[in-house]
Design a protein around this motif. Structure first.
Motif, mmCIF file in Angstrom:
data_model
loop_
_atom_site.group_PDB
_atom_site.id
_atom_site.type_symbol
_atom_site.label_atom_id
_atom_site.label_comp_id
_atom_site.label_asym_id
_atom_site.label_seq_id
_atom_site.Cartn_x
_atom_site.Cartn_y
_atom_site.Cartn_z
ATOM 1 N N UNK A 297 0.815 -1.083 0.306
ATOM 2 C CA UNK A 297 -0.405 0.067 -0.174
ATOM 3 C C UNK A 297 1.205 1.181 -0.241
ATOM 4 N N UNK A 298 1.557 1.147 0.776
ATOM 5 C CA UNK A 298 2.902 2.213 0.314
ATOM 6 C C UNK A 298 3.141 2.560 -0.685
ATOM 7 N N UNK A 299 3.936 1.737 -1.414
ATOM 8 C CA UNK A 299 4.586 2.102 -3.236
ATOM 9 C C UNK A 299 3.134 2.162 -3.725
ATOM 10 N N UNK A 300 1.914 1.596 -3.541
ATOM 11 C CA UNK A 300 1.062 2.195 -4.244
ATOM 12 C C UNK A 300 0.585 3.975 -4.127
ATOM 13 N N UNK A 301 0.675 4.651 -2.603
ATOM 14 C CA UNK A 301 0.899 5.233 -2.180
ATOM 15 C C UNK A 301 1.747 7.033 -2.961
ATOM 16 N N UNK A 302 2.742 5.570 -2.562
ATOM 17 C CA UNK A 302 4.209 7.127 -3.705
ATOM 18 C C UNK A 302 4.151 6.825 -4.783
ATOM 19 N N UNK A 303 3.565 5.790 -5.894
ATOM 20 C CA UNK A 303 3.237 5.715 -7.179
ATOM 21 C C UNK A 303 2.424 7.091 -7.241
ATOM 22 N N UNK A 304 1.383 7.302 -6.538
ATOM 23 C CA UNK A 304 0.310 8.835 -6.957
ATOM 24 C C UNK A 304 1.479 9.699 -7.324
ATOM 25 N N UNK A 305 1.925 9.947 -5.623
ATOM 26 C CA UNK A 305 2.481 11.292 -5.753
ATOM 27 C C UNK A 305 3.896 11.270 -6.430
ATOM 28 N N UNK A 306 4.284 10.049 -7.059
ATOM 29 C CA UNK A 306 5.339 10.713 -8.197
ATOM 30 C C UNK A 306 5.038 10.788 -9.181
ATOM 31 N N UNK A 307 3.442 9.991 -9.598
ATOM 32 C CA UNK A 307 2.144 10.850 -11.455
ATOM 33 C C UNK A 307 1.844 12.151 -11.186
ATOM 34 N N UNK A 308 1.912 12.106 -9.657
ATOM 35 C CA UNK A 308 1.134 14.353 -9.461
ATOM 36 C C UNK A 308 1.931 14.876 -10.119
ATOM 37 N N UNK A 309 3.972 14.519 -10.143
ATOM 38 C CA UNK A 309 5.361 14.979 -9.890
ATOM 39 C C UNK A 309 5.740 15.913 -9.264
ATOM 40 N N UNK A 310 5.603 14.504 -7.925
ATOM 41 C CA UNK A 310 6.661 15.229 -7.083
ATOM 42 C C UNK A 310 8.168 13.986 -7.494
ATOM 43 N N UNK A 311 9.273 15.223 -6.832
ATOM 44 C CA UNK A 311 10.323 14.845 -7.481
ATOM 45 C C UNK A 311 10.536 13.813 -6.385
ATOM 46 N N UNK A 312 10.568 14.028 -5.267
ATOM 47 C CA UNK A 312 10.467 12.681 -4.042
ATOM 48 C C UNK A 312 9.431 12.917 -3.555
ATOM 49 N N UNK A 313 9.819 11.086 -3.217
ATOM 50 C CA UNK A 313 9.197 10.815 -2.067
ATOM 51 C C UNK A 313 9.655 10.714 -0.932
#
Length: 333
Positions: free
Chosen positions: A145-161
């Motif tokens: 679940x952590x990975x799924x949520x991190x992927x969302x942030x990455x998809x929004x444009x986050x440079x770092x998670x």
């Protein structure tokens, strides 16, 4: 050996340890010293992020905007960061912070609520800010679940998670498991934020780095919510001793911790039985002072309050539950 980038959170997370009462002069003095020590990023705001100054979270001595404006005017080497929690701070707050000199936006959500970060991440990116997705209370979700949520942030444009151990509840193996999973599934840089409630902040930070994290948080003398964060001065020494590359100057960092910060905050964050219970029970570190007050008011054991809060899986924003739990315990006496 890989390079590690440090974010010092003394002027944000460390704000919890002084009840958010940094003066502008104190913040400027600390920031100038950190900048001279070549710490990569300096984070500043109320302990609960932009717009956190309130009855619920505690009022600041100086406004976020004044702190950002004055500190941004004196740093030359470091980048200035702000933390924002959607639901507390707004995009408008972020825009003002950018206007006054903030260059890095750290958008924080509970580990299962990354979707609420989309607007803030996109706004930060549109203003040219380096943008961090900050997933908190990571011990409360399965790794997948952590990975799924991190992927969302990455998809929004986050440079770092970031993987954020807000309760200081993780052991080194748990840190490695999470950072390894993020490293294997994301293409952006991975960061780690530790709390020292189980006295593992430095060890956990090193475990995160060994697993692939390249951004790590710290604070002078460990100042922060609960038992605080990984000590900046200790982390710099450990990284250099381990052969990792970092921009920080060790002697100047030591001087900043001992000769600058300790003069301003003589009684820096210290671990005790109650901060240890935060990590043991898996409770949000900023609940510490609220728990002290509730235990005193209702004449109950603060350790039992924390254990019950952990059982109920209470998270940041649910501070009212502390009063509720303390009251219920007092009625059973």
């Amino acid at each position: 050996m890989k390079k590690i980038w440090l974010t010092d959170t003394t002027l944000r997370d460390g704000s919890h340890s002084v009840s958010h009462q940094y003066s502008i002069d104190q913040a400027v003095t600390i920031a100038k010293a950190l900048d001279d020590a070549e710490i990569d990023i300096i984070e500043i705001s109320h302990g609960d992020g932009l717009a956190g100054s309130s009855l619920q979270y505690g009022f600041s001595k100086a406004t976020d905007n004044d702190l950002i404006k004055e500190v941004s005017g004196v740093i030359k080497n470091s980048k200035l960061a702000v933390l924002i929690l959607p639901g507390i701070g707004t995009s408008a707050d972020l825009e003002i912070a950018r206007k006054y000199g903030a260059e890095v936006a750290r958008v924080a959500t509970h580990v299962t609520e990354a979707d609420v970060s989309q607007q803030h991440i996109k706004v930060a990116k549109s203003m040219g800010m380096k943008t961090v997705g900050f997933l908190m209370m990571v011990h409360m979700a399965p790794v997948e679940n952590l990975v799924e949520q991190a992927k969302l942030m990455e998809s929004y444009g986050a440079d770092i998670v970031y993987c954020t151990d807000s309760s200081g509840a993780l052991l080194p193996d748990g840190v490695k498991e999470r950072i390894t999973a993020l490293k294997e599934n994301l293409s952006v840089d991975i960061g780690f934020h530790a709390h020292d409630n189980l006295n593992l902040a430095i060890g956990n930070s090193l475990a995160a780095i060994e697993a692939g994290a390249t951004y790590v948080d710290c604070s002078l003398n460990g100042a922060g919510a609960g038992a605080g964060n990984a000590r900046t001065e200790s982390l710099v020494a450990v990284l250099k001793k381990s052969g990792y590359e970092t921009n920080a100057d060790l002697y100047k960092t030591l001087d900043t911790a001992e000769k600058v910060f300790r003069k301003i905050v003589p009684e820096a964050t210290r671990p005790n039985d109650l901060t240890l219970m935060l990590g043991y029970a898996g409770v949000y570190s900023s609940f510490l002072l609220h728990t002290y007050k509730a235990a005193e008011k209702f004449h109950v054991d603060p350790r039992e309050i924390l254990v019950e809060l952990g059982k109920r899986k209470v998270v940041g924003g649910q501070e009212d539950s502390i009063i509720e739990v303390a009251y219920e315990m007092s009625q059973k006496k």
